[in-house]
Design an enzyme around this catalytic site. Structure first.
Site, PDB file in Angstrom:
ATOM      1  N   GLY A  24      -7.500  10.423   4.823  1.00  0.00           N
ATOM      2  CA  GLY A  24      -8.667   9.706   5.441  1.00  0.00           C
ATOM      3  C   GLY A  24      -8.600   8.172   4.720  1.00  0.00           C
ATOM      4  O   GLY A  24      -8.444   8.126   3.542  1.00  0.00           O
ATOM      5  N   GLY A 217       4.328  -5.612   7.844  1.00  0.00           N
ATOM      6  CA  GLY A 217       5.566  -4.757   7.540  1.00  0.00           C
ATOM      7  C   GLY A 217       6.385  -4.948   6.351  1.00  0.00           C
ATOM      8  O   GLY A 217       5.903  -5.484   5.211  1.00  0.00           O
ATOM      9  N   GLY A 245      -0.872   5.489   5.643  1.00  0.00           N
ATOM     10  CA  GLY A 245      -1.457   5.464   3.996  1.00  0.00           C
ATOM     11  C   GLY A 245      -1.067   4.235   3.374  1.00  0.00           C
ATOM     12  O   GLY A 245      -1.770   3.699   2.529  1.00  0.00           O
ATOM     13  N   ASP A 248      -4.008   1.645   3.695  1.00  0.00           N
ATOM     14  CA  ASP A 248      -5.055   1.801   2.574  1.00  0.00           C
ATOM     15  C   ASP A 248      -4.646   1.321   1.286  1.00  0.00           C
ATOM     16  O   ASP A 248      -5.506   0.933   0.256  1.00  0.00           O
ATOM     17  CB  ASP A 248      -5.561   3.480   2.755  1.00  0.00           C
ATOM     18  CG  ASP A 248      -5.850   3.737   3.969  1.00  0.00           C
ATOM     19  OD1 ASP A 248      -6.378   2.907   5.007  1.00  0.00           O
ATOM     20  OD2 ASP A 248      -5.463   4.904   4.682  1.00  0.00           O
TER      21      ASP A 248
HETATM   22  O1  KDG Z   1      -5.103   5.188   7.229  1.00  0.00           O
HETATM   23  C1  KDG Z   1      -4.653   6.637   7.266  1.00  0.00           C
HETATM   24  C2  KDG Z   1      -5.703   7.121   8.212  1.00  0.00           C
HETATM   25  O2  KDG Z   1      -5.234   6.911   9.329  1.00  0.00           O
HETATM   26  C3  KDG Z   1      -5.486   8.729   7.816  1.00  0.00           C
HETATM   27  O3  KDG Z   1      -5.551   9.061   6.701  1.00  0.00           O
HETATM   28  C4  KDG Z   1      -6.421   9.638   8.801  1.00  0.00           C
HETATM   29  O4  KDG Z   1      -8.565   8.537   8.412  1.00  0.00           O
HETATM   30  C5  KDG Z   1      -7.525   8.764   9.193  1.00  0.00           C
HETATM   31  C6  KDG Z   1      -7.734   8.405  10.617  1.00  0.00           C
HETATM   32  O5  KDG Z   1      -8.827   8.381  11.144  1.00  0.00           O
HETATM   33  O6  KDG Z   1      -6.934   8.063  11.152  1.00  0.00           O
END
Ligand code: KDG
Length: 307
Positions: A24, A217, A245, A248
């Site tokens: 997430g 990128g 990820g 993030d």
């Molecule tokens: O940035 C990574 C997220 O996209 C993944 O962990 C899942 O949080 C998420 C989402 O809602 O896409």
């Protein structure tokens, strides 16, 4: 969210084996920073179910304070699947009606603000429900009152919005309260209807963004701290196993730089570094480094600034 992460590349329609993980955007960010030794609190809501317990215990095991996470007995924990092909991943969700989508204003209690220096918010939470969107806006506004720096990452997810314009319109409520707008160039171009990254900075400025960082990128990122964009390349190239990820991780590395008083270029270099680490493994956050692993990089970065 819970994550079902495939053990092999390719389509899953004919059956696949999966590893149960958690991920997430906001929890990835929180974990990345906690691994760098920063004190982090993650506020969210999960179901009062086995997946909710897994999410919370895993995030806590990485050193993140989960004391304000609520377990909702009447809604499930959201889940998502990855499908991976040669380093390109796509995702799909089972999250409608999830506990997280029931978050709303008031979910960040006053005592949670004690000592907070930086707040990270994403457009994913704005896309999961109208109450969660209100919470993000409320939190951005309160961050201002509490003197905290706000980083906003739109994290545009097509599945959560009718059109990119709808998402861009929603973000307008946060932008005036955000110190930094951090996004990927592809999502940015989609959100603001432009074809190249240079035009994107103009559009962001017109949308009220003061300072922005746009990931480009393998070229690294473009930083515009108010005087026009400059490109900052990563230290090296990675073999990409899974790019989910990385955004993030970038935001967390950038935030780490801000928290430690680095200058904006150094913050971007830190963002590039943590983003690159995410590319090395299949999970969203499992390959984020510990502080001791990147200390030599930080030292070299500081040396370069001195000279
Ligand atoms: O940035 C990574 C997220 O996209 C993944 O962990 C899942 O949080 C998420 C989402 O809602 O896409």
């Amino acid at each position: 969210m819970a994550l079902l992460d495939p053990l092999q590349d390719g389509p899953i329609e004919d059956g696949s084996r999966f590893r149960l993980r958690i991920a997430g955007a906001e929890s990835n960010f929180a974990i990345a920073l906690a691994r760098l030794g920063v004190s982090v609190t993650w506020v969210s809501r999960v179901g009062a179910d086995a997946l909710g317990k897994l999410v919370v215990s895993t995030v806590a095991s990485q050193g993140v304070d989960v004391g304000y996470v609520r377990f909702d007995p009447s809604a499930p924990t959201g889940i998502y699947f990855k499908v991976r092909q040669e380093g390109r991943s796509s995702v799909f969700y089972y999250r409608s009606g999830s506990a997280a989508s029931r978050m709303g204003p008031g979910d960040v209690p006053e005592e949670a603000w004690d000592g907070v220096g930086l707040v990270h918010l994403t457009g994913i939470t704005m896309g999961i429900s109208s109450t969660a969107r209100d919470l993000v806006v409320e939190t951005a506004m309160r961050a201002r009152i509490h003197g905290a720096i706000v980083i906003f990452d739109p994290n545009y997810r097509a599945a959560l919005w009718k059109r990119p314009e709808e998402a861009a319109a929603a973000y307008r409520a946060v932008i005036p309260h955000a110190d930094w707008y951090v996004c990927g160039s592809e999502e940015g171009k989609l959100l603001y209807g432009v074809k190249d990254s240079g035009d994107l900075f103009d559009r962001l400025r017109r949308a009220g963004v003061g300072r922005a960082v746009v990931r480009v990128g393998e070229r690294g990122a473009l930083l515009d701290a108010g005087a026009g964009p400059v490109e900052i390349a990563p230290a090296g190239l990675e073999t990409v196993v899974d790019e989910v990820g990385a955004g993030d991780g970038f935001a967390a590395g950038f935030a780490y730089g801000i928290i430690r008083g680095l200058n904006p270029r150094e913050c971007v270099a830190m963002g590039n570094l943590i983003a690159a680490s995410a590319l090395r493994g299949t999970g969203d956050w499992e390959t984020f480094p510990l502080l001791e692993e990147i200390e030599p990089f930080i030292k070299a970065l500081r040396e370069r600034t001195k000279n």
